[in-house]
Scaffold this active site. Structure first.
Site: not given
Ligand code: DGJ
Length: 738
Positions: A549, A479
């Site tokens: 997301d 990430d």
């Molecule tokens: C952002 C990501 O896109 C999510 O899927 C998740 O992993 C969060 N960060 C966790 O902090």
């Protein structure tokens, strides 16, 4: 496939039956651009395409010759400051303050295959005869600096991969302030400019505007390719659609700041430039120094956007993505993020995994919150050691428990970041990007590690490698949750601060490279707060990426549809999540959520224990369905049918290589009452075959493509016995078998 050079006319012709690319050495020795488009026959002399005339008020290169002005001439990799007033591809600041350069043709080589780009992701070839590469050497004699322009032509594919390299063989200290990967002068501007823009949770929405005189561009100056713009643009002829018309696609294999620009001059020629964003870029090219640009890929299609996309899909799926997972159907996963956020215990995780296993899920992914003092986003980033309060047996025991359930185990990292409240920051406060004596900005309460420094990358590598070698980890979600500010490195001298953001990305690539080489069995998925770094650069290391997301099925229609213009379905991370949806609060049917997510790598992001028995049965059949068809979905030919940007309906389909199996995803956002009868014309089928639709009626491939597949349901009138009631956010996947 051939790369011709005609000595008499100093003309290059790269052609493979699909495309032709023509260049010619101009009277001043620079390279001129003559043509990029559908293949044409070779001939010795294409000089007529140069079109040089005397024009009033032109600045001309040679004394006494009024017809040779670089302003009126299509160039290949334009320099700066000498009769061309458009934006250049290269800018070199010299010790005397001048930025004028004059790169002149010296020689060229043609090699079979495609050499790798040192330290950078790039397309590649595997077998003999797959590709040929032309490298043209130009030189600025005064600066004793060489420019190498590389062009790779892939056999039978309407694709050209390009990059540029600069080498300073002289004694002057130079500064490169622009070095684009691609420049292309088109003879007219009769195109629409299509790009994919958005923001966090609404990534890659399709935007179309007519090219106009002046400059139109999309870019990132955020240190990552960004949610806001994608390093991919199209130029399409007005009227071109999914099946018809000329379309040019331009994609940059890079994950940092980029610029994709089209400059239309007042004679209506269009200059496309694509590469590292010159904004803030300043690379010191010392004597002996070399700078390699990232690769740019150009695709030509005379069969509309659909064929352009399928060309990118084929190339990026099999000659950009790499590794053991490249050609393998992707595991169906469950991710605990939206199920628990930071609020979990080991037993809670096991209970989520257990339920998922019962329903057929293959991989359990532990997301954020397992390390250091990470109980919220205020602490812990940088401390890649399991939190003993939450996971008393560490990652090793958790992974063993998951494996004992019969699943694989995956783990989340955010390697490039650090919280102030972390042991790493306390030990190395100077390891973050920050400007001396100024405030450092925060994003999600975190700071950015200075990945331009090898020792920082080494430290993170050691922590990650330790976990990956001690525990049975089969998947990593990488990430990256903030844009980069105060891009200043404590380790670089003042005259190299303009290098920081590019060096940062090179550091990211170095870490990816080391980890993927040492752990080749691990499936990497890239992520940046969803789709903030969904680009070809990362596809080289991670064959799939979390697309957004936003996990709402309706929102995902636009996001996934937009993503498919450049990226293959096998790269698109997509999950079924809980309702009401956590991003938009919308309640959509479980079936629709799965029907959208299955056109991706497919997984779940909820606690299945919270579903009813009936819903669990539905989940089991969704998973069984995906296992049966994921190979076709992820590796078949993808066709867009109805655009969510244009109406209440979305449809897309995939067709197997042998054209005997096809799946059509059909989606309606809002329900209708007494609506029209509806049908959707399919694509890519074999017109001579008959297909059973959903195991029932047989329809000819020709009929399905020319008349269409009937999608009328109870929204058009009275409901038939046994017919499900149409509703808002409805969907259906039609399975067609020859
Ligand atoms: C952002 C990501 O896109 C999510 O899927 C998740 O992993 C969060 N960060 C966790 O902090």
């Amino acid at each position: 496939m051939s790369i011709y050079y005609h000595e008499n006319t100093k003309t290059f012709h790269l052609t493979n039956g699909a495309v032709s690319y023509l260049m010619k050495v101009l009277p001043n020795g620079a390279l001129g651009q003559l043509y990029f488009g559908q293949a044409i026959r070779d001939r010795e002399d294409f000089d007529h395409l140069l079109e040089m005339r005397c024009r009033p008020m032109s600045s001309c290169v040679f004394e006494g010759c009024g017809s040779f002005s670089l302003e009126h001439c299509k160039q290949e990799y334009p320099s700066c400051g000498s009769t061309d007033f458009r934006h250049p591809a290269v800018e070199l600041r010299q010790p005397n303050g001048s930025r004028i350069t004059d790169f002149v043709y010296r020689s060229h080589t043609v090699t079979s295959g495609k050499p790798p780009l040192e330290g950078l992701p790039a397309t590649y070839c595997e077998a003999d005869g797959e590709a040929e590469t032309l490298t043209v050497h130009l030189e600025d004699e005064l600066l004793q600096t060489s420019l190498y322009l590389s062009y790779t032509l892939f056999a039978g594919q309407p694709v050209l991969a390009r990059s540029a390299r600069l080498e300073n063989h002289g004694g002057l200290e130079l500064h490169l302030t622009a070095a684009m990967s691609l420049s292309l002068d088109l003879p007219d501007s009769g195109y629409e400019f299509v790009h994919f823009s958005g923001a966090w949770s609404r990534e890659r929405h399709m935007k179309v505007r007519r090219l106009e005189q002046g400059i139109q561009s999309v870019e990132s100056a955020r240190g990552h390719s960004s949610h806001n713009h994608n390093p991919f643009i199209m130029l399409r002829r007005p009227g071109a659609d999914e099946e018809r018309g000329e379309v040019l696609g331009f994609s940059l294999v890079y994950s940092g700041n980029f610029l994709a620009q089209v400059e239309v001059d007042t004679w209506d020629t269009a200059r496309v430039t694509l590469g590292i964003n010159p904004f803030g870029f300043d690379w010191k090219l010392s004597p002996g120094g070399v700078f390699q640009t990232p690769e740019a890929v150009m695709v030509y299609s005379c069969q509309g956007m659909g064929e352009m996309s399928r060309t990118f899909h084929r190339l990026y799926r099999s000659r950009l993505a790499r590794g053991q997972w490249r050609d393998r159907p992707r595991p169906i996963l469950i991710n605990n993020w939206e199920a628990t956020y930071f609020n979990f215990t080991e037993d809670k995780l096991i209970s989520i995994a257990q339920a998922a296993r019962e329903d057929g899920v293959e991989l359990f992914v532990l997301d954020d919150g397992w390390f250091g003092a990470r109980c919220s986003d205020l602490a812990g980033l940088g401390d890649w050691v399991a939190n003993p309060d939450r996971l008393p047996g560490g990652i090793t025991r958790l992974a063993e428990r998951i494996e004992a359930l019969g699943m694989k185990f995956g783990l989340w990292f955010e390697p490039e970041m650090v919280n102030k409240d972390s042991d790493l920051y306390r030990a190395h406060p100077d390891w973050i990007l920050h400007t001396p004596d100024r405030r450092t900005s925060f994003g999600r309460n975190q700071l950015v590690l200075d990945f331009s420094r090898p020792e920082v990358v080494d430290c993170i590598y050691n922590m990650m490698a330790r976990i990956l070698s001690e525990a049975k980890v089969s998947y990593v979600k990488w990430d990256m949750n903030r844009s980069i500010t105060e891009a200043y490195s404590a380790a670089l001298p003042p005259d190299q601060q303009g290098e920081v953001l590019h060096r940062y990305i090179l550091g990211v690539y170095r870490l990816y490279d080391r980890l993927t080489k040492r752990f080749p069995h691990v499936l990497f998925e890239s992520c940046a707060s969803g789709g903030g770094r969904f680009d070809p650069g990362l596809l080289y290391y991670a064959p799939q990426g979390w697309a957004s997301d936003n996990s709402d099925a309706v929102e995902r229609l636009k996001i996934q549809y937009g993503t498919t213009f450049c990226y293959p379905v096998s790269a698109i991370g997509a999950h079924v999540s809980a309702v009401p949806n956590h991003q938009v609060n919308r309640v959509t049917p479980l079936s629709t959520r799965a029907d959208v997510a299955c056109f991706g790598t497919f997984g779940y992001e909820l606690d299945l224990n919270r579903l009813t028995a009936e819903e669990r049965a539905q989940v089991r059949s969704q998973i069984a369905f995906m296992k049966e068809y994921r190979e076709v979905i992820q590796f078949g030919d993808f066709y867009r049918l109805l655009s969510p940007f244009e109406s209440n309906f979305t449809a897309w389909m995939v067709v197997s290589k042998d054209r005997r199996t096809a799946l059509v995803g059909w989606y309606r956002v809002l329900n209708e009452v007494n609506g029209p009868y509806r049908r959707v014309k399919l694509r890519g089928l074999d017109p001579a075959l008959d297909y059973a639709v959903d195991g029932g009626v047989r329809r000819g491939g020709d009929e399905l493509m020319r008349l269409g597949l009937l999608t009328t349901d109870s929204a058009a009138g009275e409901r038939q016995p046994d017919e499900p009631a149409a509703c808002d956010f409805d969907s259906h996947i039609f399975v067609l078998k020859a």
